[in-house]
Write a protein that holds these residues in place. Structure first.
Motif, mmCIF file in Angstrom:
data_model
loop_
_atom_site.group_PDB
_atom_site.id
_atom_site.type_symbol
_atom_site.label_atom_id
_atom_site.label_comp_id
_atom_site.label_asym_id
_atom_site.label_seq_id
_atom_site.Cartn_x
_atom_site.Cartn_y
_atom_site.Cartn_z
ATOM 1 N N LEU A 175 -30.189 30.361 18.793
ATOM 2 C CA LEU A 175 -28.735 30.314 18.949
ATOM 3 C C LEU A 175 -28.307 29.018 19.651
ATOM 4 N N ILE A 176 -29.081 28.580 20.620
ATOM 5 C CA ILE A 176 -28.793 27.304 21.294
ATOM 6 C C ILE A 176 -28.846 26.160 20.288
ATOM 7 N N GLU A 177 -29.889 26.135 19.447
ATOM 8 C CA GLU A 177 -30.023 25.078 18.434
ATOM 9 C C GLU A 177 -28.840 25.069 17.478
ATOM 10 N N SER A 178 -28.418 26.252 17.022
ATOM 11 C CA SER A 178 -27.295 26.302 16.079
ATOM 12 C C SER A 178 -25.991 25.862 16.739
ATOM 13 N N GLN A 179 -25.817 26.163 18.022
ATOM 14 C CA GLN A 179 -24.596 25.760 18.735
ATOM 15 C C GLN A 179 -24.557 24.251 18.982
ATOM 16 N N THR A 180 -25.673 23.660 19.399
ATOM 17 C CA THR A 180 -25.669 22.228 19.738
ATOM 18 C C THR A 180 -25.542 21.333 18.503
ATOM 19 N N LYS A 181 -25.892 21.837 17.322
ATOM 20 C CA LYS A 181 -25.728 21.040 16.097
ATOM 21 C C LYS A 181 -24.270 20.688 15.848
ATOM 22 N N LYS A 182 -23.352 21.535 16.309
ATOM 23 C CA LYS A 182 -21.918 21.318 16.086
ATOM 24 C C LYS A 182 -21.285 20.449 17.168
ATOM 25 N N LEU A 183 -22.065 20.083 18.190
ATOM 26 C CA LEU A 183 -21.514 19.389 19.351
ATOM 27 C C LEU A 183 -22.009 17.957 19.439
ATOM 28 N N LYS A 184 -21.335 17.157 20.246
ATOM 29 C CA LYS A 184 -21.700 15.766 20.455
ATOM 30 C C LYS A 184 -22.328 15.629 21.837
ATOM 31 N N LEU A 185 -23.567 15.113 21.890
ATOM 32 C CA LEU A 185 -24.231 14.892 23.178
ATOM 33 C C LEU A 185 -23.512 13.755 23.903
ATOM 34 N N ARG A 186 -23.079 14.024 25.142
ATOM 35 C CA ARG A 186 -22.302 13.035 25.880
ATOM 36 C C ARG A 186 -23.015 12.493 27.112
ATOM 37 N N CYS A 187 -23.885 13.312 27.706
ATOM 38 C CA CYS A 187 -24.531 12.870 28.927
ATOM 39 C C CYS A 187 -25.870 13.589 29.075
ATOM 40 N N THR A 188 -26.902 12.853 29.486
ATOM 41 C CA THR A 188 -28.222 13.444 29.753
ATOM 42 C C THR A 188 -28.640 13.090 31.170
#
Length: 184
Positions: A169-182
């Motif tokens: 579920l985490i993988e499916s959610q993050t595919k729709k999002l833009k990584l902004r900060c690590t």
């Protein structure tokens, strides 16, 4: 570029608080009222805000837990968008903003006992052109050895946060999002 103008950055102070999580273990998620919901074969835990009870690897006697309080509140946007969501992150000596709630057993908790947190990613929503709502800072993923924990803004609830423990579920959610900060 409109998308870049609309980016609302998490504050330096909040990033500093999140950096203190690195190398620590999450022991509990405390919430004023923790609720459970089924989502696509997985379960979401959610509440109006969470406090992460942390323990350092080299704990000092008498100072066992630190509380990092996280909620996701909406704000009005000055541009043509209507609202956006951003995390509120702070540290305190008690879970959430209800200082006395723990003593009176008014808090729910989810026991995690995670390995030390190695990395935190902060995501924002990627808007399609023409959308009226802009969402920012709407997800955080905490990485431990072989485990991920995701906190995500619950758009229909002011201050609401979902906690997702299921990796698919985490993988499916993050595919729709833009990584902004690590943070590492």
């Amino acid at each position: 570029m409109r998308e870049e103008m609309d980016v609302v950055k998490i504050s330096d102070e909040q990033l500093r608080v999140l950096r203190t999580v690195l190398g620590e273990r999450i022991y509990f998620f405390y919430a004023d009222r923790l609720q459970v919901e089924e989502a696509g074969g997985s379960f979401l835990f959610w509440a109006s805000g969470f406090a992460l009870a942390m323990s350092t690897i080299n704990s000092v006697p008498g100072k066992f837990r630190t509380y990092i309080n996280i909620s996701a509140d909406y704000r009005l946007c000055s541009q043509d968008a209507t609202t956006y969501y951003e995390f509120e992150v702070n540290v305190s000596s008690a879970p959430l903003w209800q200082e006395g709630a723990l003593q009176f057993s008014k808090l729910s908790s989810l026991r995690v006992f995670s390995d030390p947190i190695l990395m935190i990613e902060i995501y924002q929503n990627c808007n399609s052109t023409g959308e009226k709502t802009v969402l920012h800072d709407c997800a955080m993923v905490f990485y431990a050895h072989g485990k991920k924990i995701m906190l995500q803004a619950r758009q229909e609830l002011i201050g609401g946060v979902d906690i997702i423990l299921d990796e698919h579920l985490i993988e499916s959610q993050t595919k729709k999002l833009k990584l902004r900060c690590t943070l590492v």
